[in-house]
Enzyme design. Structure first.
Site, PDB file in Angstrom:
ATOM      1  CB  SER A 146      -0.948  -0.044   1.210  1.00 58.42           C
ATOM      2  OG  SER A 146      -2.032   0.821   1.019  1.00 58.42           O
ATOM      3  NE  ARG A 216      -8.931   2.691   9.814  1.00 57.12           N
ATOM      4  CZ  ARG A 216      -7.710   2.251   9.557  1.00 57.12           C
ATOM      5  NH1 ARG A 216      -6.926   2.915   8.750  1.00 57.12           N
ATOM      6  NH2 ARG A 216      -7.259   1.138  10.088  1.00 57.12           N
ATOM      7  CG  ASP A 314      -6.392  -3.776  -3.618  1.00 57.96           C
ATOM      8  OD1 ASP A 314      -7.199  -2.862  -3.377  1.00 57.96           O
ATOM      9  OD2 ASP A 314      -5.189  -3.728  -3.299  1.00 57.96           O
ATOM     10  CG  HIS A 344      -5.592  -2.356  -0.057  1.00 55.36           C
ATOM     11  ND1 HIS A 344      -4.663  -2.306  -1.064  1.00 55.36           N
ATOM     12  CD2 HIS A 344      -5.106  -1.559   0.931  1.00 55.36           C
ATOM     13  CE1 HIS A 344      -3.661  -1.509  -0.703  1.00 55.36           C
ATOM     14  NE2 HIS A 344      -3.915  -1.040   0.493  1.00 55.36           N
ATOM     15  CG  ASP A 345      -6.904  -4.102   5.180  1.00 59.26           C
ATOM     16  OD1 ASP A 345      -6.075  -3.280   4.746  1.00 59.26           O
ATOM     17  OD2 ASP A 345      -7.711  -3.859   6.093  1.00 59.26           O
TER      18      ASP A 345
END
Lengths: 383, 383
Positions: A146, A216, A314, A344-345
């Site tokens: 990232s 967030r 992702d 993504h994570d």
């Protein structure tokens, strides 16, 4: 003979002053500190072949990689601290020991809005100065996902002589317009918080927590695949709440909103809104093509053996972006795909797959092994 | 003999009162009005076979479908007004003529926060009452995309006897957790605007424009594919602005942010924040399985011949969601995929593909054609 650099005690936070720093866009930051941690003993030549692996954290990550990559860093793990000396800094602009918007300006007050805009290159240049300050002119590898992947890619272009290999994970060669859009929505959520005060909230006794939490929540939805989130939460109500009542009530939530509220609140307890804006803006400015004749010329010019890793689901950095890097980069070591519903994570969460990928990367980057002699830690002891 | 319903003049906005309305969750709205438009003359039996096609608009759409689906509705077009009588209402809860949060409560002030939460089923039930009020007990087809698709699917389950066919476009059988999350982020952006006043801003002279614009910017990024946005904007700067300056300045933008600002601002000029929240919440509550033994039982129970249409690059309602509907629905007429870089909005933008899909849908829904006798418009004339 080269002096063996003195390094921080195993796993402990330490700070290194790198002096004044001039940003890519022409601003300056006085008296910059970079915080870092180190695991594993040093071996080899600080100016040549050695066993240092630099790990680059993501946006709200920090130097404590043994926490957020706990399955991957340690004795016997993929990043084996019996073999490698792992160094992880906190990025310039962050809030975990390195100089950022919440740090004191020379006048004693927080930098706040006076802290300049940073680019990914600035983060790398600060880290480069930090490593030089420690006494290094070379490391074995730089690895990151990232925002850490963006820094790793820039490392390979700004200072190709400084690293023997790079592992670029879950990132693109430049910000996409979609990323800039969704990242700017997060910045806007913070800016619209009345407690933000244009970035100078440090003088007040209240932080823009609502804005940071809102940012967030949006970000988290780009970090996680929709199928994974849906499998966990679907349309379930949060326990003892009724999101289907006759009137909409913000405290009567679907389970997914409770989860996102938790993610947002948790970040406000550990992260500074000013750093969040600064580093998100740095991601907006990520573009390896800038000043290098464009994206593909820049990638083609790369000489560092580079492994490129992506995640199939992702949505923030879609897999075609890693394919783009792989197709165009000058010295492709390998490409790997993490297959996961997580999105993504996954580079943080799919430890089993990442273990194999990182082991493969290190094996490819040092095919004949490293014969570096004794391992030192600072000037205190060696193994 | 059945009376031929009196309909609005061609293309003009008209209003029909449907009386008091009780919501699914048990609240009530007094004296509800539904606004609508009509194109093409009526033919057939208002209680049986006829040529009415009901089009359902998306979240911020309205009854003026000849505008937002201009390539598809009209003489000789897929929804040929020489053959079909197209009726499009404005959804309950919206702000384009039908009763919504900005409409006057019986006490004369705006409903504001007193306006109840709506479900997709409420929107359909209000439209059902509206059609009955006009004198209809049957229509040939209901067609809609996105929120319109959710309504179309609910139509086929709430009143299967009322329609001969349904065309469900770019939607899911229920909200996904990801959708709830990103939609709630939009609601939150509005709620956090100080001019929102808990939904009762109508009494003040300022609307929560910033919040609504922020919501729309987020939404727009879910309506558009990242590849399409990236091809258009990439990392370009907006003309005469420099997003790469030494300090971050919100008015020095990337081109994509200027585009998103424009999308946000434009919405604030034409749409009410209260309606945006109400209808977004209705999308959060979309779940055809509720009270019907779960999602797949509900779909399996469907008897209405239904065509399901999806977009390959849709990130808001990913194509696997339409595959899920198709696999489980009781009476699948056909499935179609729009192939486009545009993402969700492709059902509005890819006219050529939608033309073929809608022509195919109507041909499949009336394989032997319709023999309905003369076409009437209200009580005034017939063709």
């Amino acid at each position: 003979m080269t002096t063996i650099p003195e390094l921080a005690p195993e796993g402990e936070l330490d700070h290194v002053k790198i002096g004044d720093f001039a940003t890519e866009a022409g601003a300056s930051i006085a008296d910059v500190t970079i915080a870092y941690r180190r695991w594993g003993a040093f071996a080899g030549d600080p100016h040549g072949a050695n066993n240092i692996v630099v790990i680059e954290h993501a946006l709200t990550g920090d130097s404590n990689a043994a926490d957020w990559w706990g399955d991957l860093i340690g004795s016997g793990k993929a990043l084996d601290t019996q073999q490698w000396c792992v160094i992880v800094t906190n990025a310039l602009g962050s809030c975990k020991g390195s100089t950022g918007p919440c740090s004191p300006h020379p006048d004693g007050k927080a930098w706040g809005s006076r802290f300049p805009a940073l680019s990914i290159r600035d983060l790398v240049e600060a880290e480069h100065k930090f490593l030089q300050e420690l006494g290094f002119e070379h490391v074995h590898a730089v690895i990151g996902g990232s925002m850490g992947g963006a820094r790793t890619l820039e490392w390979s272009l700004l200072h190709p002589e400084f690293l023997s290999a790079a592992c670029v994970i879950a990132v693109s060669a430049r910000a996409s317009a979609w990323q800039i859009g969704i990242q700017s929505a997060q910045i806007s959520a913070i800016e619209r918080d009345p407690f933000w005060h244009g970035g100078d909230y440090y003088e007040y006794n209240k932080a823009p927590r609502e804005g940071l939490a809102a940012a967030r929540r949006i970000a988290h939805l780009t970090y996680r695949g929709e199928q994974e989130i849906d499998e966990r939460f679907g349309v379930q109500a949060q326990r003892d709440e009724n999101p289907l009542g006759p009137y909409r009530e913000p405290n009567q939530r679907f389970a997914v909103n409770s989860y996102l509220d938790y993610q947002g609140d948790k970040l406000t307890e550990r992260f500074d809104a000013g750093s969040y804006v600064t580093l998100t803006e740095a991601l907006n400015r990520h573009d390896v093509g800038r000043g290098r004749g464009g994206l593909n010329k820049a990638l083609a010019s790369s000489t560092v053996p580079t492994m490129v890793v992506g995640v199939d689901t992702d949505i923030l950095y879609p897999y075609h972006q890693q394919e783009h890097i792989s197709r165009n980069i000058g010295n492709l070591l390998a490409m790997a795909k993490v297959v996961s519903p997580i999105g993504h994570d996954a580079f943080l969460a799919e430890s089993r797959q990442m273990d194999r990928i990182l082991r493969n990367f290190l094996a490819l980057s040092a095919p004949d092994g490293l014969d570096l002699g004794p391992m030192y830690v600072g000037d205190e002891y060696y193994i």
